[in-house]
Design a protein around this motif. Structure first.
Motif, PDB file in Angstrom:
ATOM      1  N   GLY A  15       0.819  -1.217   0.000  1.00 49.18           N
ATOM      2  CA  GLY A  15       0.000   0.000   0.000  1.00 49.18           C
ATOM      3  C   GLY A  15       0.848   1.261   0.000  1.00 49.18           C
ATOM      4  O   GLY A  15       2.078   1.219  -0.125  1.00 49.18           O
ATOM      5  N   TYR A  16       0.157   2.367   0.166  1.00 47.85           N
ATOM      6  CA  TYR A  16       0.808   3.681   0.090  1.00 47.85           C
ATOM      7  C   TYR A  16       1.915   3.824   1.146  1.00 47.85           C
ATOM      8  O   TYR A  16       3.098   4.003   0.811  1.00 47.85           O
ATOM      9  N   ILE A  17       1.553   3.706   2.405  1.00 52.09           N
ATOM     10  CA  ILE A  17       2.560   3.838   3.470  1.00 52.09           C
ATOM     11  C   ILE A  17       3.486   2.623   3.440  1.00 52.09           C
ATOM     12  O   ILE A  17       4.712   2.744   3.590  1.00 52.09           O
ATOM     13  N   ASP A  36      -0.133  -9.200   1.475  1.00 53.02           N
ATOM     14  CA  ASP A  36      -1.087  -8.197   0.975  1.00 53.02           C
ATOM     15  C   ASP A  36      -2.041  -8.903   0.017  1.00 53.02           C
ATOM     16  O   ASP A  36      -1.626  -9.780  -0.745  1.00 53.02           O
ATOM     17  N   ASN A  37      -3.298  -8.500   0.045  1.00 50.03           N
ATOM     18  CA  ASN A  37      -4.257  -9.155  -0.876  1.00 50.03           C
ATOM     19  C   ASN A  37      -4.493  -8.339  -2.150  1.00 50.03           C
ATOM     20  O   ASN A  37      -5.431  -8.609  -2.884  1.00 50.03           O
ATOM     21  N   TYR A  39      -5.725  -5.575  -2.578  1.00 49.72           N
ATOM     22  CA  TYR A  39      -7.047  -4.946  -2.582  1.00 49.72           C
ATOM     23  C   TYR A  39      -6.977  -3.495  -3.057  1.00 49.72           C
ATOM     24  O   TYR A  39      -7.823  -3.011  -3.772  1.00 49.72           O
ATOM     25  N   ARG A  40      -5.944  -2.773  -2.614  1.00 48.87           N
ATOM     26  CA  ARG A  40      -5.939  -1.349  -2.920  1.00 48.87           C
ATOM     27  C   ARG A  40      -4.551  -0.827  -3.283  1.00 48.87           C
ATOM     28  O   ARG A  40      -4.255   0.340  -3.082  1.00 48.87           O
ATOM     29  N   ASP A  61      -4.755 -12.790   2.531  1.00 53.60           N
ATOM     30  CA  ASP A  61      -5.708 -11.900   3.193  1.00 53.60           C
ATOM     31  C   ASP A  61      -5.621 -12.076   4.711  1.00 53.60           C
ATOM     32  O   ASP A  61      -5.675 -13.220   5.198  1.00 53.60           O
ATOM     33  N   VAL A  62      -5.493 -10.971   5.437  1.00 50.85           N
ATOM     34  CA  VAL A  62      -5.378 -11.077   6.900  1.00 50.85           C
ATOM     35  C   VAL A  62      -6.647 -11.631   7.549  1.00 50.85           C
ATOM     36  O   VAL A  62      -6.637 -12.020   8.718  1.00 50.85           O
ATOM     37  N   LEU A  81       0.101  -3.137   8.882  1.00 52.53           N
ATOM     38  CA  LEU A  81      -0.480  -1.965   8.213  1.00 52.53           C
ATOM     39  C   LEU A  81      -1.770  -2.282   7.465  1.00 52.53           C
ATOM     40  O   LEU A  81      -2.537  -1.368   7.157  1.00 52.53           O
ATOM     41  N   SER A 122      -0.046   0.082  13.004  1.00 52.77           N
ATOM     42  CA  SER A 122      -0.494   1.401  12.534  1.00 52.77           C
ATOM     43  C   SER A 122      -1.886   1.684  13.057  1.00 52.77           C
ATOM     44  O   SER A 122      -2.878   1.159  12.571  1.00 52.77           O
ATOM     45  N   TYR A 148     -14.114   2.077  11.761  1.00 55.64           N
ATOM     46  CA  TYR A 148     -12.666   2.093  11.498  1.00 55.64           C
ATOM     47  C   TYR A 148     -11.908   2.527  12.756  1.00 55.64           C
ATOM     48  O   TYR A 148     -10.967   1.870  13.186  1.00 55.64           O
ATOM     49  N   LYS A 152      -9.357   0.407  15.204  1.00 55.43           N
ATOM     50  CA  LYS A 152      -7.967   0.841  15.446  1.00 55.43           C
ATOM     51  C   LYS A 152      -7.692   0.873  16.957  1.00 55.43           C
ATOM     52  O   LYS A 152      -6.649   0.435  17.417  1.00 55.43           O
ATOM     53  N   VAL A 178      -1.364  11.715   6.679  1.00 59.27           N
ATOM     54  CA  VAL A 178      -0.182  11.328   5.909  1.00 59.27           C
ATOM     55  C   VAL A 178      -0.351  11.789   4.453  1.00 59.27           C
ATOM     56  O   VAL A 178      -1.402  11.568   3.845  1.00 59.27           O
ATOM     57  N   TYR A 189      -8.575  14.647   2.915  1.00 58.00           N
ATOM     58  CA  TYR A 189      -7.587  15.725   2.771  1.00 58.00           C
ATOM     59  C   TYR A 189      -6.699  15.551   1.550  1.00 58.00           C
ATOM     60  O   TYR A 189      -6.297  16.520   0.926  1.00 58.00           O
TER      61      TYR A 189
END
Ligand SMILES: NC(=O)c1ccc[n+]([C@@H]2O[C@H](COP(=O)([O-])OP(=O)(O)OC[C@H]3O[C@@H](n4cnc5c(N)ncnc54)[C@H](O)[C@@H]3O)[C@@H](O)[C@H]2O)c1
Length: 317
Positions: A15-17, A36-37, A39-40, A61-62, A81, A122, A148, A152, A178, A189
């Motif tokens: 992913g991004y991070i 990682d699956n 997904y994104r 997949d987690v 993450l 994270s 969400y 977390k 981020v 954002y």
């Protein structure tokens, strides 16, 4: 360079991070196994990560305990993450809790049973909800307002549960807003940044709803990745740490900064609207004290890196 010759499992590492974290961990001498699956993630970024020495990518997949268990074999540490984002959590709470809570439980449970020594998790500034005072401190009472955020926060508590019953030591990092090259376009954002930039690229002024007083604490993804690496290599345990800059930027200030970053000769347009004004500013005393981490990239430099990236990839006009 320190050479661990040890493997860290990075869930959501494509992913991004995660992609920035992977580079930081490799530079610290870790071998990185990514679960990682897809997904994104950005497929091109994923393919380039998979080609790196000392990186192994496992598609999985987690949510599936057996997939997590097999990825956990031979692992010294975990950076967790993998998650679905906050927007999706409102439209699909069940999926959000499935991945972000039960998936997290699978990762921690498997890590504890396989004698993993270290977990960096994270978490998110969103666990604070709408703050009643600034800056936001780790000791403030959390007030999660979406599934969400609830997941977390539960993840932070689950770490304590498992640490008491195993060899696990851990830190949870509450990331603020981020941003940086490669940022996804669907967080509120980051979409504001892109919407403003697209208008500027077309020669138009950014449009701000209300007075643009809503504020965020923007932290550059390179600094975030370094916080993860430092947290992993530290021996500090059992704490939740904010990862922000300690500076708030309002939407109006963001528009000004972006106008400057692209060198446009326009003024933002304010559109009278009722807007819920929320504010964010991290206290970063604790992470400074515990890890010696400091943000190094200011907003001006950081936004210039976003503009440069978008121009290079052709995403900006
Ligand atoms: N980006 C931010 O501003 C921000 C702020 C606070 C917290 N966070 C947290 O940081 C972490 C990374 O965020 P990001 O911005 O890189 O998100 P991202 O969506 O870019 O990356 C998440 C990665 O997890 C993977 N993933 C999703 N569901 C999965 C599953 N069920 N099994 C395995 N992999 C799965 C995705 O394919 C993706 O590669 C997340 O836990 C997120 O909640 C991000």
């Amino acid at each position: 360079m320190k050479k661990h010759d040890s493997t860290v499992l990075v869930t959501g590492g494509l992913g991004y991070i995660g992609s920035h974290v992977t580079h930081d961990l490799l530079a610290r001498g870790w071998r990185v196994r990514i679960l990682d699956n897809y997904y994104r993630c950005d497929r091109a970024v994923a393919a380039s990560l998979a080609k790196l020495d000392d990186v192994e990518v496992i598609e999985g997949d987690v949510r599936y305990a057996n997939a997590v268990e097999s990825a956990m074999q031979g692992v010294e540490a975990v950076v967790h993450l993998a998650a679905v984002c906050i927007n999706k959590s409102v439209s699909d709470p069940t999926e959000s809790l499935d991945v972000n809570l039960l998936g997290t439980q699978n990762v921690f449970d498997s890590a504890a049973r396989n004698s993993v020594h270290r977990i960096v998790y994270s978490s998110s500034a969103s666990v604070y909800g709408n703050p009643t005072s600034l800056p936001m401190r780790e000791t403030d009472k959390p007030a999660p307002i979406t599934p969400y955020c609830t997941a977390k926060l539960a993840g932070e508590h689950l770490l304590s549960f498992y640490a008491e019953r195993s060899k696990l030591s851990w830190l949870a990092l509450r990331f603020f807003n981020v941003y940086g090259p490669g940022q996804p376009t669907d967080a509120y954002y980051t979409s504001v940044v892109l919407t403003f930039l697209r208008r500027l690229a077309a020669g138009d002024a950014p449009i701000i709803d209300g007075r643009g007083e809503q504020s965020m604490d923007f932290v550059h993804v390179t600094d975030v990745a370094r916080s993860v690496g430092m947290a992993l290599d530290s021996t500090a345990t059992g704490e939740v740490l904010n990862v922000g800059t300690g500076t708030q930027t309002t939407v109006a200030q963001l528009a000004d900064q972006l106008i400057k970053a692209v060198g446009a000769d326009v003024q933002p347009v304010f559109r009278p609207r009722e807007v819920l004004v929320t504010q964010r500013e991290a206290s970063i005393e604790r992470i400074r004290e515990l890890l010696g981490w400091e943000p190094t990239i200011g907003l001006e430099e950081g936004l210039a890196s976003v503009v440069h990236h978008l121009k290079t990839t052709g995403e900006l006009g």
